[in-house]
Design a protein around this motif. Structure first.
Motif: not given
Length: 627
Positions: A509-535
């Motif tokens: 198995e490999v890790p995957v993630a699920y999130v919920t966003l604040a109202a009006g958020a414009e971040i994309t799944e791809s951008e969140l994946l980049d964020w996770a890679s950095e953090h």
């Protein structure tokens, strides 16, 4: 000798070093009340005219509360309990309660524990689950929300009565409601408004036999969204002991006002915000029927804190994630600290809330099978990464999975608890002698297996490392989901996160993630994946994907439901893997008896190709061939 004045009831409990001195006196000598009823009687004798409850009708009408003194609360409890007693409820009989919080539900819960055994039920569960909980508990009397308070719950109650599952339904109305609506007539069912039916009952004393410390006080359901939740049996002694351990906190004196917004079918609401305040006569402000689910509450929250002088509150991490985004538009200097539990507190949520409000988040730890709370933290002595130190008279240890061999300080293993708050067992059935209780393997020699991975440091503080079954095992490497979740929650537009393992033919198995966003958020799944890679601090823990959902799945009792996410991750993986196989019509993954089972519907001609691919995964699967 009065334990209130001798200090036996309130030993020094200001820091981690006080446990040994506290436990030098046996708990039996502390002079604790024998039952939740005795606790309320004691509070009324000490502070008859002090305000006990302030109940808000709803968030938007927070300036229009209904108030009850301690003597008025006891009067209501006597009337309700005597009505139940007149109906035939005795010590071993369960009384079901199914309603959102309201002014009448609080005394009704205490009355059910006085006359018999309280069995709170989450009205949002399926009718099948509710019916089975009634059968298992043996409850034939239901105290339920009426049509004005919660329409869907009322309809569920009527359906249960129509199906012959109930002998009586006592109806609750909204806090501060005007004239009641007419109720239907159901053959063979005693049905009416609780307050009206109890009006002529004795309000001075209980006409039956008060409960003893060893008697059952409540049956709380706990568990997942598949199968019927288990019923955990609490004794009066367990609830009293746990409430006292919480009340012994010297940071909250008699003048400290507590805010309560969790539903009363949750142990935290009962033990932390109802029973514990009775020990010191602390006033409690109860939110409206929707509690923290009332979106209007967040726009008014800081005004409510200021107006009522709230000193402490209790909530889950997702509530604090939202409050960290609500402008502080009032003087909240009365709020000494905020308690958090039910699920691990992400470091990003802690940092955001404390920076935003200046209020310290105090972690705790507990579970229904240990009554409620097992560990507490000290606001003035933070211990980063720890959920707290064990409470007095409760013992904790970490053992090796499988053989339960105790492990030394600092070693990670399965957390176990023993002591006076351990539950009496799960209700598995009933017979002529009452409820049949069984620990179902969770308790051995007085030790409760929590199912949580943890280590205990040299000072006795508990550090959680996720659920044993929630670990992501990538090629033999154990990954704590919290590493991923904390990193994603550090993003300002992420409000909740859950990380699970997705089946993988190479790594298991490999890790995957699920999130919920604040109202009006414009971040994309791809951008969140980049964020996770950095953090995400561990390279192996960086998720392979990040999926945005409207809401993360929760159990019937409101806790994060990782199996639901694992099932979705399994479905997505197999859809991709079978994408090149012709004739595949659908791929589903569901949870059956705690395991994920995948079903693939396909044409007969492609059966072998699909099976060859499915066989590469360490999962349970079945094929349905279209005829």
């Amino acid at each position: 000798m009065n334990p209130t004045t001798t200090g036996l009831l309130w030993p020094r409990y200001s820091g981690p070093g006080d446990l040994a001195e506290i436990e030098s006196v046996p708990l039996a000598e502390r002079g604790l009340p024998e039952s939740t009823y005795a606790l309320l009687v004691r509070a009324t004798e000490l502070w008859p005219d002090r305000n006990a409850l302030t109940v808000l009708p709803e968030a938007a009408r927070w300036r229009e509360p209904l108030r009850r003194t301690y003597s008025e609360l006891l009067t209501d409890v006597h009337r309700y309990a005597n009505l139940l007693h007149r109906l035939g409820i005795r010590r071993g009989d369960a009384v079901a309660l199914m309603a959102p919080n309201c002014a009448e539900l609080i005394p009704a819960t205490l009355a059910a524990q006085l006359a018999g055994i309280a069995a709170p039920i989450n009205g949002a569960m399926s009718g099948r689950h509710i019916a089975e909980l009634l059968r298992r508990s043996g409850a034939r009397v239901l105290i339920a929300a009426g049509p004005e308070l919660a329409t869907e719950t009322w309809e569920s109650a009527l359906a249960l009565a129509d199906d012959g599952l109930l002998d009586a339904v006592f109806v609750l109305r909204p806090t501060g409601a005007a004239e009641p609506h007419p109720l239907p007539v159901i053959d063979g069912v005693y049905l009416g408004y609780l307050d009206e039916l109890a009006a002529e009952q004795d309000s001075i004393a209980f006409t039956g036999q008060p409960p003893a410390s060893s008697d059952l006080a409540a049956l709380f359901h706990t568990g997942g969204t598949t199968g019927v939740p288990k019923l955990a049996a609490h004794t009066h002694s367990g609830e009293i002991a746990n409430a006292w351990m919480i009340a012994a906190n010297p940071l909250l004196d008699a003048d400290a006002t507590i805010f309560a917004a969790l539903p009363l079918f949750h142990v935290n609401a009962l033990v932390v915000t109802l029973l514990a305040p009775l020990f010191k006569g602390q006033p409690v402000v109860w939110a409206g029927p929707l509690g923290y689910r009332d979106l209007a509450l967040y726009g008014e929250f800081w005004k409510i804190v200021a107006h009522y002088g709230i000193a402490a509150m209790s909530a889950v991490p997702t509530v604090y994630a939202v409050l960290a985004q609500c402008p502080v538009d009032a003087d909240i200097s009365s709020l000494r600290y905020a308690m958090v539990g039910a699920s691990p507190l992400p470091s990003a949520v802690r940092a955001n809330f404390q920076t935003h409000t200046g209020v310290t988040l105090v972690e705790g730890y507990g579970l229904t099978e240990a009554t409620c709370a097992t560990a507490r933290s000290y606001p003035d002595r933070p211990r980063p990464g720890a959920v707290g130190q064990r409470m007095p008279y409760q013992q904790v240890r970490v053992v090796r999975a499988g053989d339960r061999e105790p492990l030394p300080a600092g070693a990670i293993g399965v957390l176990e608890i023993s002591g006076p708050t351990i539950f009496a067992g799960y209700v598995t059935d009933r017979n002529a002698h009452g409820h049949i209780l069984d620990g179902l393997g969770t308790t051995v020699d007085g030790w409760l297996d929590t199912g949580d991975l943890a280590h205990i440091d040299a000072d006795g503080f508990i550090h959680l490392h996720g659920r044993a079954k929630d670990l992501i095992i990538r090629g033999g490497h154990n990954i704590d989901p919290a590493l991923i979740e904390d990193a994603l929650l550090a993003h300002p537009q992420v409000t909740a996160a859950g990380a699970v393992g997705r089946p993988d033919v190479h790594a298991g198995e490999v890790p995957v993630a699920y999130v919920t966003l604040a109202a009006g958020a414009e971040i994309t799944e791809s951008e969140l994946l980049d964020w996770a890679s950095e953090h995400v601090p561990e390279r192996a823990a960086v998720p392979k994907s990040v999926v945005v959902l409207d809401a993360l799945p929760v159990t019937d009792v409101g806790k994060p439901y990782k199996l639901g996410l694992r099932a979705d991750a399994t479905r997505r993986e197999l859809q991709d893997a079978l994408g090149q196989v012709t004739g595949v019509h659908s791929v589903t993954a569901v949870v059956e008896d705690g395991a994920i089972v995948t079903t693939v519907e396909l044409d007969d001609a492609t059966d072998g190709a699909a099976a060859a691919i499915l066989g590469r995964y360490a999962i349970r699967w079945k094929v349905i061939v279209r005829q």
